[in-house]
Design a protein around this motif. Structure first.
Motif, PDB file in Angstrom:
ATOM      1  N   ASP A  67      -1.816   7.214   0.140  1.00 38.83           N
ATOM      2  CA  ASP A  67      -1.193   7.832   1.310  1.00 38.83           C
ATOM      3  C   ASP A  67      -2.185   7.839   2.473  1.00 38.83           C
ATOM      4  O   ASP A  67      -3.290   8.369   2.367  1.00 38.83           O
ATOM      5  CB  ASP A  67      -0.818   9.277   0.933  1.00 38.83           C
ATOM      6  CG  ASP A  67      -0.014  10.006   1.991  1.00 38.83           C
ATOM      7  OD1 ASP A  67      -0.189   9.717   3.185  1.00 38.83           O
ATOM      8  OD2 ASP A  67       0.776  10.883   1.622  1.00 38.83           O
ATOM      9  N   GLY A  68      -1.784   7.223   3.598  1.00 34.71           N
ATOM     10  CA  GLY A  68      -2.606   7.254   4.804  1.00 34.71           C
ATOM     11  C   GLY A  68      -3.675   6.188   4.892  1.00 34.71           C
ATOM     12  O   GLY A  68      -4.397   6.131   5.905  1.00 34.71           O
ATOM     13  N   LEU A  69      -3.809   5.328   3.882  1.00 39.05           N
ATOM     14  CA  LEU A  69      -4.877   4.321   3.896  1.00 39.05           C
ATOM     15  C   LEU A  69      -4.371   3.019   4.515  1.00 39.05           C
ATOM     16  O   LEU A  69      -3.516   2.346   3.945  1.00 39.05           O
ATOM     17  CB  LEU A  69      -5.384   4.062   2.479  1.00 39.05           C
ATOM     18  CG  LEU A  69      -6.606   3.143   2.370  1.00 39.05           C
ATOM     19  CD1 LEU A  69      -7.818   3.770   3.057  1.00 39.05           C
ATOM     20  CD2 LEU A  69      -6.923   2.837   0.912  1.00 39.05           C
ATOM     21  N   ALA A  70      -4.921   2.684   5.676  1.00 40.39           N
ATOM     22  CA  ALA A  70      -4.471   1.493   6.407  1.00 40.39           C
ATOM     23  C   ALA A  70      -5.528   0.400   6.404  1.00 40.39           C
ATOM     24  O   ALA A  70      -5.542  -0.474   7.282  1.00 40.39           O
ATOM     25  CB  ALA A  70      -4.099   1.868   7.838  1.00 40.39           C
ATOM     26  N   THR A 107      -2.412   0.172   2.314  1.00 34.75           N
ATOM     27  CA  THR A 107      -1.131   0.734   1.910  1.00 34.75           C
ATOM     28  C   THR A 107      -0.186   0.956   3.082  1.00 34.75           C
ATOM     29  O   THR A 107       1.024   0.776   2.950  1.00 34.75           O
ATOM     30  CB  THR A 107      -1.355   2.081   1.189  1.00 34.75           C
ATOM     31  OG1 THR A 107      -2.285   1.877   0.109  1.00 34.75           O
ATOM     32  CG2 THR A 107      -0.063   2.652   0.638  1.00 34.75           C
ATOM     33  N   GLU A 108      -0.723   1.349   4.242  1.00 31.74           N
ATOM     34  CA  GLU A 108       0.130   1.816   5.331  1.00 31.74           C
ATOM     35  C   GLU A 108      -0.065   1.030   6.629  1.00 31.74           C
ATOM     36  O   GLU A 108      -1.044   0.299   6.798  1.00 31.74           O
ATOM     37  CB  GLU A 108      -0.137   3.299   5.591  1.00 31.74           C
ATOM     38  CG  GLU A 108       0.110   4.186   4.377  1.00 31.74           C
ATOM     39  CD  GLU A 108       0.971   5.382   4.706  1.00 31.74           C
ATOM     40  OE1 GLU A 108       1.955   5.257   5.464  1.00 31.74           O
ATOM     41  OE2 GLU A 108       0.644   6.464   4.197  1.00 31.74           O
ATOM     42  N   ASP A 150       7.568   5.141   4.331  1.00 33.29           N
ATOM     43  CA  ASP A 150       7.957   4.908   2.935  1.00 33.29           C
ATOM     44  C   ASP A 150       8.390   3.464   2.721  1.00 33.29           C
ATOM     45  O   ASP A 150       8.029   2.833   1.720  1.00 33.29           O
ATOM     46  CB  ASP A 150       9.084   5.863   2.539  1.00 33.29           C
ATOM     47  CG  ASP A 150       8.616   7.307   2.434  1.00 33.29           C
ATOM     48  OD1 ASP A 150       7.398   7.550   2.441  1.00 33.29           O
ATOM     49  OD2 ASP A 150       9.488   8.191   2.354  1.00 33.29           O
ATOM     50  N   ARG A 151       9.167   2.955   3.641  1.00 30.02           N
ATOM     51  CA  ARG A 151       9.626   1.567   3.523  1.00 30.02           C
ATOM     52  C   ARG A 151       8.456   0.587   3.608  1.00 30.02           C
ATOM     53  O   ARG A 151       8.405  -0.396   2.859  1.00 30.02           O
ATOM     54  CB  ARG A 151      10.667   1.253   4.614  1.00 30.02           C
ATOM     55  CG  ARG A 151      12.012   1.947   4.390  1.00 30.02           C
ATOM     56  CD  ARG A 151      13.036   1.531   5.432  1.00 30.02           C
ATOM     57  NE  ARG A 151      14.318   2.169   5.208  1.00 30.02           N
ATOM     58  CZ  ARG A 151      15.246   1.730   4.362  1.00 30.02           C
ATOM     59  NH1 ARG A 151      15.017   0.620   3.664  1.00 30.02           N
ATOM     60  NH2 ARG A 151      16.381   2.370   4.212  1.00 30.02           N
ATOM     61  N   PHE A 152       7.529   0.849   4.528  1.00 31.83           N
ATOM     62  CA  PHE A 152       6.373  -0.038   4.674  1.00 31.83           C
ATOM     63  C   PHE A 152       5.513  -0.006   3.416  1.00 31.83           C
ATOM     64  O   PHE A 152       5.079  -1.054   2.917  1.00 31.83           O
ATOM     65  CB  PHE A 152       5.535   0.375   5.886  1.00 31.83           C
ATOM     66  CG  PHE A 152       4.411  -0.584   6.188  1.00 31.83           C
ATOM     67  CD1 PHE A 152       4.593  -1.630   7.069  1.00 31.83           C
ATOM     68  CD2 PHE A 152       3.180  -0.443   5.564  1.00 31.83           C
ATOM     69  CE1 PHE A 152       3.553  -2.529   7.332  1.00 31.83           C
ATOM     70  CE2 PHE A 152       2.143  -1.333   5.811  1.00 31.83           C
ATOM     71  CZ  PHE A 152       2.331  -2.377   6.705  1.00 31.83           C
ATOM     72  N   LYS A 155       7.217  -1.854   0.603  1.00 34.48           N
ATOM     73  CA  LYS A 155       7.158  -3.295   0.857  1.00 34.48           C
ATOM     74  C   LYS A 155       5.771  -3.840   0.512  1.00 34.48           C
ATOM     75  O   LYS A 155       5.646  -4.916  -0.092  1.00 34.48           O
ATOM     76  CB  LYS A 155       7.482  -3.578   2.326  1.00 34.48           C
ATOM     77  CG  LYS A 155       7.512  -5.048   2.715  1.00 34.48           C
ATOM     78  CD  LYS A 155       7.999  -5.196   4.156  1.00 34.48           C
ATOM     79  CE  LYS A 155       8.130  -6.656   4.544  1.00 34.48           C
ATOM     80  NZ  LYS A 155       6.794  -7.331   4.656  1.00 34.48           N
ATOM     81  N   THR A 156       4.741  -3.087   0.858  1.00 33.07           N
ATOM     82  CA  THR A 156       3.377  -3.495   0.534  1.00 33.07           C
ATOM     83  C   THR A 156       3.180  -3.606  -0.971  1.00 33.07           C
ATOM     84  O   THR A 156       2.623  -4.594  -1.468  1.00 33.07           O
ATOM     85  CB  THR A 156       2.368  -2.486   1.116  1.00 33.07           C
ATOM     86  OG1 THR A 156       2.495  -2.452   2.536  1.00 33.07           O
ATOM     87  CG2 THR A 156       0.943  -2.849   0.738  1.00 33.07           C
ATOM     88  N   ILE A 157       3.641  -2.608  -1.697  1.00 37.12           N
ATOM     89  CA  ILE A 157       3.499  -2.635  -3.160  1.00 37.12           C
ATOM     90  C   ILE A 157       4.320  -3.775  -3.757  1.00 37.12           C
ATOM     91  O   ILE A 157       3.844  -4.516  -4.626  1.00 37.12           O
ATOM     92  CB  ILE A 157       3.925  -1.284  -3.763  1.00 37.12           C
ATOM     93  CG1 ILE A 157       2.980  -0.170  -3.301  1.00 37.12           C
ATOM     94  CG2 ILE A 157       3.946  -1.351  -5.301  1.00 37.12           C
ATOM     95  CD1 ILE A 157       3.438   1.217  -3.654  1.00 37.12           C
TER      96      ILE A 157
END
Length: 228
Positions: A67-70, A107-108, A150-152, A155-157
């Motif tokens: 969560d929050g890791l870009a 992740t984000e 959440d969608r992003f 999609k990443t996962i």
């Protein structure tokens, strides 16, 4: 098979950067000093149980989504190390996993995180009257941002978790990433998201002390005993 371990989290002061102290003070005032202190003790023991379980796994196979890791790579590691230095139990676990061979993955989306941070900063600086007048508009905007995040993340996962890999997703309990994951990803909830949400609702309502204690016992119990 692709597998994802899901850890639903409640953010601590250390996770929230510069806004952490302000939110901490408001939370203590909202819930009451005693209840808030008990909550913080519950969260500390929650993270102890999560750490004990995750660090017992074959971590060399794990891919971490946070969560929050870009960012990933060296920048991502520096972000995680700095948050761990601020005493974030969440990030300390990730740092320990990295040291044992796990891999972090971006992740984000940065732009969505910036929008959410600015929205949160604006709300924490509002007066009571401003908070009441802007609550509905702000809530709609926040819900939209959460949905986009959440969608992003899903999609990443979906795109980066490959066949045979095991991922861990640390995500706020009120997110709904799981609804957007690909159907072939097997999800295992390290702690049940419904019970984490119910704990927080009970904490906010202040109505049922026994229910809060029951949920707190679940959150802090050893993972292998409490997981369904």
């Amino acid at each position: 098979m692709r597998k994802l371990l899901y850890v639903p989290i409640i953010h601590s002061e250390a996770d929230l950067g510069r806004l952490g102290p302000t939110i901490e003070r408001r939370s203590a005032a909202l819930y009451g000093e005693r209840r808030w202190a008990e909550h913080k003790e519950t969260m500390a023991r929650f993270w102890e149980s999560v750490a004990e379980y995750l660090l017992s796994l074959d971590v060399a196979r794990l891919k971490i989504y946070q969560d929050g890791l870009a960012a990933d790579g060296e920048l991502g590691r520096r972000i995680i190390a700095e948050a761990a230095r601020r005493s974030s139990e969440n990030y300390q676990i990730i740092l320990d996993l990295i040291k044992k061979g796990a891999e972090i993955r971006k992740t984000e989306d940065t732009s969505l995180l910036v929008q959410e941070y600015e929205d949160m900063a604006r709300r924490t600086s509002e007066t009571a009257a401003e908070t009441i007048s802007s609550h509905y508009r702000s809530r709609m905007h926040q819900d939209h941002l959460t949905e986009e995040r959440d969608r992003f993340t899903a999609k990443t996962i979906n795109e980066t978790l490959t066949e045979g890999e095991v991922g861990i997703l640390f995500m706020g309990a009120y997110h709904n990433v799981l609804a957007h994951l690909a159907g072939d990803i097997v999800v295992e909830q390290v702690k049940e998201i419904g019970k984490v949400r119910d704990y927080f609702r009970q904490l906010l309502s202040r109505r049922d002390e026994e229910k809060i204690r029951q949920l707190a016992r679940y959150l802090t119990a050893p993972i292998l005993e409490s997981r369904s």
